[in-house]
Design a protein around this motif. Structure first.
Motif, short mmCIF file in Angstrom:
data_model
loop_
_atom_site.label_atom_id
_atom_site.label_comp_id
_atom_site.label_asym_id
_atom_site.label_seq_id
_atom_site.Cartn_x
_atom_site.Cartn_y
_atom_site.Cartn_z
N ILE A 165 -5.50 19.41 29.10
CA ILE A 165 -4.67 17.89 29.16
C ILE A 165 -5.32 17.35 30.40
O ILE A 165 -5.99 18.24 31.24
N ARG B 2 5.39 21.89 29.36
CA ARG B 2 4.89 23.20 29.25
C ARG B 2 4.24 23.99 30.14
O ARG B 2 4.14 25.19 30.19
N GLN C 166 2.53 4.10 17.55
CA GLN C 166 1.17 5.27 17.89
C GLN C 166 1.22 5.78 19.44
O GLN C 166 1.24 6.92 19.43
N ALA D 156 11.08 18.78 25.28
CA ALA D 156 10.64 20.11 25.81
C ALA D 156 11.41 20.51 26.75
O ALA D 156 11.21 21.79 27.27
N GLY E 245 4.19 7.92 20.11
CA GLY E 245 3.83 9.33 19.73
C GLY E 245 2.97 10.12 20.63
O GLY E 245 3.12 11.31 20.90
N ASP E 246 1.89 9.45 20.91
CA ASP E 246 1.16 9.99 21.93
C ASP E 246 1.74 10.60 23.28
O ASP E 246 1.48 11.43 24.01
N GLU E 247 2.75 9.57 23.74
CA GLU E 247 3.51 9.61 25.19
C GLU E 247 4.46 11.08 24.63
O GLU E 247 4.50 11.93 25.77
N ILE E 248 4.96 11.25 23.83
CA ILE E 248 5.74 12.50 23.51
C ILE E 248 4.94 13.63 23.47
O ILE E 248 5.45 14.80 24.01
N ASP E 249 4.01 13.75 22.83
CA ASP E 249 2.95 14.82 23.19
C ASP E 249 2.62 15.07 24.37
O ASP E 249 2.39 16.27 24.65
N LEU E 250 1.97 14.00 24.98
CA LEU E 250 2.03 13.96 26.58
C LEU E 250 2.90 14.79 27.23
O LEU E 250 2.77 15.94 28.06
N ASN F 292 5.47 16.82 26.18
CA ASN F 292 5.48 18.35 25.92
C ASN F 292 4.41 18.92 26.70
O ASN F 292 4.95 20.19 26.92
N LEU F 293 3.25 18.55 26.67
CA LEU F 293 2.19 19.26 27.12
C LEU F 293 2.23 19.43 28.64
O LEU F 293 1.97 20.56 29.22
#
Length: 393
Positions: free
Chosen positions: A318, A257, A243, A213, A246-251, A253-254
């Protein structure tokens, strides 16, 4: 020193015995010096191997433990090595092949290696290496599988490195066999149980996974117009829960942003530009100045700022507790070159920006001369901790 020339002129000579030239020689333990003395830690050694997978145009690199931790496997899906490439590149010390080929053959990635000794970092992890590589061999018209085994302590005992013979086998494969390279490391020297040593996993992932991000500006990877394919990206898998990763990458980015403020800095030649956004702004405030410097390639910096206040992540989709945990664990400075983080910038106990020093002294002014000249802090604000931006940092 003054009398030496006079002394040497007085030495009688009786005729030349012989003349010629002498070549450098190296013992087998030269590879030990290259592989173990130049690597600072297990995660750095592992990253050197992961970089090879990236340079081979692999979409992924998998690191796994087998046989109850007795073997460490590093596997990729890249283009592999033919026998000629194995002999001419892998077995040649300090090859300049990556200096000559600055981009990868398929996805036009900027190659990360340059010195040709990174593969010897495997020695830091274990004494025994089995290399298995599958490649499309255009010269032979078939896909080939090459297997070679390296017994590093045995090589160390040799008085001449030219006597270090590595046995290999070469097989022809069916055309549908997948290409790639696998390194099987045994007789491990260091604890490599990533599942139980979370800090080692964290350090490796921080090096090989710069946050997507964040803006890389003109350094963002791009494919050339001709002869390239769309890069699928590069994924690194370590022992543990995919898993959770993957959750850490989404967190990440959120969180990134939803910054409260953002500063982007770009240096091109002598042109230095600052772009500042606040969360409520669409267009940035811009400052451009001339700065003499010696940074040939310039740089791009992307800084996201989160003041320690209540409500910063309110109504952002979030959970505030999760967001602040992520900020605490990932705040700091990371220097990224060719998509890989350079250690040790921003690592624990490495206060190279003297942030801890500023905090302990309650430093109320910017350290940067540019910031002092262009973004001065008014006296009324400087003495109020709740409003002083330098104290926030």
């Amino acid at each position: 020193r003054r009398t030496m020339p006079h002394y040497t002129r007085c030495i009688p000579t009786y005729g030349r015995i012989n003349s010629g030239s002498v070549a450098f020689q190296a013992e087998g333990r030269l590879l030990q010096e290259l592989g173990e003395r130049l690597v600072a830690s297990p995660e750095v050694a592992l990253v050197e191997l992961i970089k090879n997978a990236y340079d081979a145009d692999s979409p992924s690199c998998e690191v796994r433990l087998e046989e109850d931790g007795a073997a460490l496997i590093v596997a990729d899906e890249g283009h592999g090595m033919t026998k000629d490439e194995f002999v001419g590149k892998w077995m040649r010390i300090a090859t300049d092949s990556k200096l000559q080929e600055r981009v990868s053959r398929t996805y036009r990635r900027r190659v990360t290696g340059a010195k040709g000794i990174g593969r010897f970092a495997v020695r830091y992890l274990g004494d025994d290496l089995t290399l298995i590589t599958v490649a499309e061999d255009a010269g032979r018209g078939v896909k080939t599988k090459l297997t070679a085994r390296f017994d590093w302590p045995q090589i160390d005992q040799l008085s001449d490195i030219r006597d270090a013979k590595v046995e290999y086998t070469l097989q022809a494969l069916r055309t549908n066999a997948p290409t790639g390279t696998m390194l099987e490391i045994r007789r491990l020297k260091t604890a490599t149980d990533f599942a139980s040593q979370s800090q080692l996993r964290t350090d490796v992932l921080r090096i090989v996974s710069p946050l997507p991000a964040l803006e890389a500006g003109r350094f963002k990877s791009s494919q050339s117009a001709r002869g390239s394919h769309e890069d699928p990206g590069f994924r690194v898998t370590l022992p543990g829960s995919e898993q959770e990763r993957g959750d850490e990458i989404d967190l990440a980015n959120l969180v990134l942003r939803n910054y409260w403020a953002r500063l982007q800095i770009e240096l091109t030649g002598k042109d230095l530009s600052f772009n500042v956004w606040f969360s409520s702004q669409v267009k940035p405030k811009i400052l451009e100045i001339k700065v003499p410097n010696s940074i040939a390639g310039g740089f791009v910096a992307d800084i996201r700022y989160f003041p320690k206040r209540k409500g910063v992540f309110q109504a952002k989709g979030i959970k505030g507790q999760d967001a602040w945990r992520w900020v605490r664990e990932n705040c700091g400075v990371a220097v990224v070159d060719h998509g890989f983080r350079i250690v040790p910038y921003g690592y624990k106990f490495d206060d190279w920006l003297r942030l801890n020093l500023s905090k302990s002294h309650s430093e109320r002014d910017w350290r940067s001369t540019i910031a002092k000249a262009r973004f001065g802090i008014p006296d009324a604000v400087r003495n109020r901790p709740a409003e002083n931006p330098a104290l926030y940092l």
